[in-house]
Design a protein around this motif. Structure first.
Motif, mmCIF file in Angstrom:
data_model
loop_
_atom_site.group_PDB
_atom_site.id
_atom_site.type_symbol
_atom_site.label_atom_id
_atom_site.label_comp_id
_atom_site.label_asym_id
_atom_site.label_seq_id
_atom_site.Cartn_x
_atom_site.Cartn_y
_atom_site.Cartn_z
ATOM 1 N N LEU A 142 7.661 8.551 7.799
ATOM 2 C CA LEU A 142 8.140 9.480 8.695
ATOM 3 C C LEU A 142 8.132 10.903 7.667
ATOM 4 C CD1 LEU A 142 10.841 7.660 10.692
ATOM 5 C CD2 LEU A 142 8.399 7.984 11.040
ATOM 6 N N LEU A 143 8.568 10.712 6.670
ATOM 7 C CA LEU A 143 8.748 11.679 5.719
ATOM 8 C C LEU A 143 7.681 12.569 5.224
ATOM 9 C CD1 LEU A 143 11.708 10.381 3.534
ATOM 10 C CD2 LEU A 143 11.834 12.031 5.512
ATOM 11 N N ILE A 144 6.437 11.664 5.116
ATOM 12 C CA ILE A 144 5.202 12.431 4.886
ATOM 13 C C ILE A 144 4.777 13.609 6.127
ATOM 14 C CG2 ILE A 144 2.938 12.393 4.127
ATOM 15 C CD1 ILE A 144 3.701 10.019 2.433
ATOM 16 N N PRO A 145 4.773 12.748 7.444
ATOM 17 C CA PRO A 145 4.416 13.764 8.237
ATOM 18 C C PRO A 145 5.446 14.796 8.775
ATOM 19 C CG PRO A 145 4.001 11.284 8.943
ATOM 20 C CD PRO A 145 4.961 11.571 7.652
ATOM 21 N N GLU A 146 6.643 14.530 8.344
ATOM 22 C CA GLU A 146 7.694 15.829 8.480
ATOM 23 C C GLU A 146 7.305 16.752 7.499
ATOM 24 O OE1 GLU A 146 12.105 16.583 8.572
ATOM 25 O OE2 GLU A 146 11.709 14.459 8.729
ATOM 26 N N GLU A 188 2.290 3.270 5.115
ATOM 27 C CA GLU A 188 1.159 2.242 5.829
ATOM 28 C C GLU A 188 0.528 2.983 7.070
ATOM 29 O OE1 GLU A 188 2.332 -2.194 4.694
ATOM 30 O OE2 GLU A 188 4.203 -1.059 5.802
ATOM 31 N N THR A 189 1.302 3.793 7.524
ATOM 32 C CA THR A 189 0.656 4.557 8.916
ATOM 33 C C THR A 189 0.179 6.080 8.574
ATOM 34 O OG1 THR A 189 2.917 4.960 9.497
ATOM 35 C CG2 THR A 189 1.866 2.813 10.393
ATOM 36 N N ASP A 190 -0.787 6.540 9.458
ATOM 37 C CA ASP A 190 -0.887 7.921 8.947
ATOM 38 C C ASP A 190 -0.390 8.853 10.023
ATOM 39 O OD1 ASP A 190 -2.293 7.684 11.694
ATOM 40 O OD2 ASP A 190 -4.477 7.798 10.979
ATOM 41 N N THR A 191 -0.539 10.114 9.770
ATOM 42 C CA THR A 191 0.215 11.175 10.437
ATOM 43 C C THR A 191 -0.005 11.326 11.924
ATOM 44 O OG1 THR A 191 0.444 12.605 8.309
ATOM 45 C CG2 THR A 191 0.686 13.556 10.643
ATOM 46 N N GLY A 192 -1.282 10.944 12.193
ATOM 47 C CA GLY A 192 -1.787 11.122 13.724
ATOM 48 C C GLY A 192 -1.143 9.928 14.451
ATOM 49 N N SER A 213 0.779 -1.116 0.012
ATOM 50 C CA SER A 213 -0.169 0.040 0.040
ATOM 51 C C SER A 213 0.957 1.075 0.059
ATOM 52 C CB SER A 213 -1.013 -0.017 1.248
ATOM 53 O OG SER A 213 -1.768 1.248 1.508
ATOM 54 N N ARG A 214 0.177 2.434 -0.637
ATOM 55 C CA ARG A 214 1.171 3.561 -0.722
ATOM 56 C C ARG A 214 0.306 4.635 0.263
ATOM 57 N NH1 ARG A 214 5.194 3.703 -4.258
ATOM 58 N NH2 ARG A 214 5.041 5.883 -4.361
ATOM 59 N N ALA A 215 -0.925 4.330 0.770
ATOM 60 C CA ALA A 215 -1.510 5.085 1.553
ATOM 61 C C ALA A 215 -1.830 4.096 3.010
ATOM 62 C CB ALA A 215 -2.795 5.682 1.184
ATOM 63 N N PRO A 216 -1.867 5.209 4.162
ATOM 64 C CA PRO A 216 -2.351 4.558 5.556
ATOM 65 C C PRO A 216 -3.619 3.370 5.390
ATOM 66 C CG PRO A 216 -2.083 6.905 5.642
ATOM 67 C CD PRO A 216 -1.966 6.633 4.077
ATOM 68 N N LEU A 217 -3.259 2.457 6.072
ATOM 69 C CA LEU A 217 -3.961 1.337 6.076
ATOM 70 C C LEU A 217 -5.003 1.493 7.064
ATOM 71 C CD1 LEU A 217 -0.987 -1.339 6.048
ATOM 72 C CD2 LEU A 217 -2.815 -0.845 3.959
ATOM 73 N N PHE A 218 -5.029 2.227 7.978
ATOM 74 C CA PHE A 218 -6.014 2.366 9.311
ATOM 75 C C PHE A 218 -6.105 3.642 9.850
ATOM 76 C CE2 PHE A 218 -2.052 0.465 10.638
ATOM 77 C CZ PHE A 218 -1.765 1.052 11.650
ATOM 78 N N ASP A 219 -6.855 3.812 10.544
ATOM 79 C CA ASP A 219 -6.978 5.143 11.500
ATOM 80 C C ASP A 219 -6.199 4.830 12.615
ATOM 81 O OD1 ASP A 219 -7.592 7.327 12.989
ATOM 82 O OD2 ASP A 219 -9.758 6.987 12.951
ATOM 83 N N GLY A 220 -5.156 5.621 12.567
ATOM 84 C CA GLY A 220 -4.196 5.599 13.711
ATOM 85 C C GLY A 220 -4.655 5.816 15.076
ATOM 86 N N SER A 221 -5.788 6.896 15.175
ATOM 87 C CA SER A 221 -6.339 7.224 16.345
ATOM 88 C C SER A 221 -6.987 6.031 17.138
ATOM 89 C CB SER A 221 -7.280 8.289 16.236
ATOM 90 O OG SER A 221 -8.630 7.745 15.475
ATOM 91 N N GLN A 259 4.025 2.319 20.497
ATOM 92 C CA GLN A 259 5.605 2.030 20.058
ATOM 93 C C GLN A 259 5.375 1.748 18.547
ATOM 94 O OE1 GLN A 259 7.796 2.336 23.169
ATOM 95 N NE2 GLN A 259 5.806 3.171 23.537
ATOM 96 N N LEU A 260 6.101 2.555 17.674
ATOM 97 C CA LEU A 260 6.033 2.326 16.398
ATOM 98 C C LEU A 260 7.605 1.741 15.735
ATOM 99 C CD1 LEU A 260 4.675 2.540 13.464
ATOM 100 C CD2 LEU A 260 5.144 5.073 13.422
ATOM 101 N N PHE A 261 7.545 1.046 15.077
ATOM 102 C CA PHE A 261 8.853 0.501 14.411
ATOM 103 C C PHE A 261 8.846 0.607 13.040
ATOM 104 C CE2 PHE A 261 11.541 -2.773 12.743
ATOM 105 C CZ PHE A 261 12.987 -2.059 13.257
ATOM 106 N N LYS A 262 9.425 1.397 12.412
ATOM 107 C CA LYS A 262 9.566 1.516 10.847
ATOM 108 C C LYS A 262 10.620 0.871 10.265
ATOM 109 C CE LYS A 262 8.669 2.776 6.723
ATOM 110 N NZ LYS A 262 8.077 1.588 5.968
ATOM 111 N N SER A 263 10.538 0.050 9.498
ATOM 112 C CA SER A 263 11.739 -0.654 8.990
ATOM 113 C C SER A 263 11.764 -0.401 7.184
ATOM 114 C CB SER A 263 11.704 -2.186 9.020
ATOM 115 O OG SER A 263 12.432 -2.940 8.177
ATOM 116 N N VAL A 264 12.806 0.015 6.877
ATOM 117 C CA VAL A 264 12.807 -0.140 5.375
ATOM 118 C C VAL A 264 13.871 -0.963 4.764
ATOM 119 C CG1 VAL A 264 12.765 2.716 5.250
ATOM 120 C CG2 VAL A 264 14.968 1.611 5.309
ATOM 121 N N GLY A 265 14.445 -1.841 5.487
ATOM 122 C CA GLY A 265 15.247 -2.810 4.762
ATOM 123 C C GLY A 265 16.407 -2.465 4.624
ATOM 124 N N MET A 266 17.627 -3.091 5.271
ATOM 125 C CA MET A 266 19.015 -2.547 4.877
ATOM 126 C C MET A 266 19.747 -3.671 4.309
ATOM 127 S SD MET A 266 19.504 0.249 7.800
ATOM 128 C CE MET A 266 20.878 0.868 7.266
#
Length: 321
Positions: free
Chosen positions: A257-261, A231-235, A203-211, A293-300
């Motif tokens: 993270l970059l979109i909320p920033e 996959e997660t929203d700004t809230g 997905s390229r857009a948030p999957l659920f309402d983070g609230s 607690q949010l863990f954001k992985s990009v793969g390294m």
């Protein structure tokens, strides 16, 4: 394992690569790499090249003992052809001489590596001592891999599978039940009752309402490494303690993270810590209290190398017995 005429470079196909080590072995290899290996902040950047079929990724890494490179293809049109979306190979080399040692199926390695990274984070972030209610987004290979890896580090009270493909969701839920874990299909709103939410989708857009996510929940997002996808929203990001593999990689690639920033909702200092900080115990008090607690992985690439070395050593041990 095979080579031309039974000799030459050992090559491991997808099934053989997947069988060489367990999820627990992969998790252990990553933890050891974080304790003993180079700093992930110094890991070479992923090179991405647009090609007619999609995207070609080049991911090199090295330690004193080993070097390696993954060449991966991301072909969005493949699922419609009955083919995997992710393709590729991993070439492992001897560190001092750069002599090729083995060639592994790249997609199978990634299917081991990414869930193991997530499970290592969950081991440190998700509360222990009670079974967790898991909501799992996705029904592809990464979703299956994440279920196996999470069961290696935490007891799961039940799984809710949320996927775009209803048949795929039902199949994954049935697989979870075959492992002895209660499971059903569900909807995005089921995150309201979750202890652990894992997102492994394209997905390229948030999957659920983070609230809807509770303050004691842990969320893992692994599906994208693009600045414009999330996959997660700004809230959710704004009210969470955020952990990443590497600050440099996250601030270069993590759209979550970059979109909320870019929206002005958070600043670059919003990251609480890294996976290495968690493993080394460098965060006073451990997980941040009172918020998700949010863990954001990009793969390294260092992760691919750590798991490839574990695969190679396991293959050597197996051939010696």
């Amino acid at each position: 394992m095979n080579g031309p005429g039974g000799t030459g470079l050992p090559q491991f196909g997808a099934e053989e690569t997947a069988r060489l080590i367990t999820p627990a072995d992969a998790i252990g290899a990553l933890a050891a790499a974080l304790r003993d290996g180079p700093d992930p902040e110094d890991c070479p950047q992923r090179t991405a090249v647009a090609v007619p079929g999609g995207e070609l990724l080049l991911m090199p890494a090295a330690t004193a003992a080993y070097a390696g490179v993954k060449v991966a293809g991301v072909a969005p049109g493949n699922p419609a052809r009955g083919l995997p979306r992710i393709t590729g190979s991993y070439l492992l080399l001897d560190g001092p001489t750069l002599r090729p040692l083995a060639l592994f199926d790249g997609a199978a390695l990634t299917a081991l590596r990414t869930p193991a990274v997530s499970a290592l984070a969950v081991r440190h972030l998700a509360p222990a001592g009670r079974p967790l209610r898991l909501v799992l987004f996705g029904s592809g290979p990464q979703a299956y891999g994440h279920l196996d890896a999470l069961l290696a580090v935490r007891e799961v009270a039940g799984v809710v599978v949320v996927a775009r493909d209803p048949a795929g969701a039902r199949k994954l839920a049935a697989h979870a039940r075959s492992l002895g874990t209660p499971a059903r299909t569900g909807v995005p709103g089921d995150v309201a009752g979750a202890d652990l939410v894992v997102c492994c989708t394209s997905s390229r857009a948030p999957l659920f309402d983070g609230s809807l996510v509770g303050p004691g929940a842990t969320v893992v997002a692994v599906g994208s490494h693009e600045p414009t996808a999330r996959e997660t929203d700004t809230g959710l990001v704004r009210r969470s303690a955020v952990y990443v593999e590497s600050r440099a990689a996250a601030l270069r690639e993590a759209g979550d993270l970059l979109i909320p920033e870019a929206e002005g909702a958070i600043g670059p200092g919003h990251i609480t810590g890294t996976l290495g900080d968690l493993v080394a115990g460098r965060l006073p008090g451990g997980r941040a209290p009172g918020c998700p607690q949010l863990f954001k992985s990009v793969g390294m690439a260092w992760e691919d190398l750590a798991v490839a070395v574990a695969l190679f050593q396991a293959a050597g041990a197996n051939s010696a017995t």
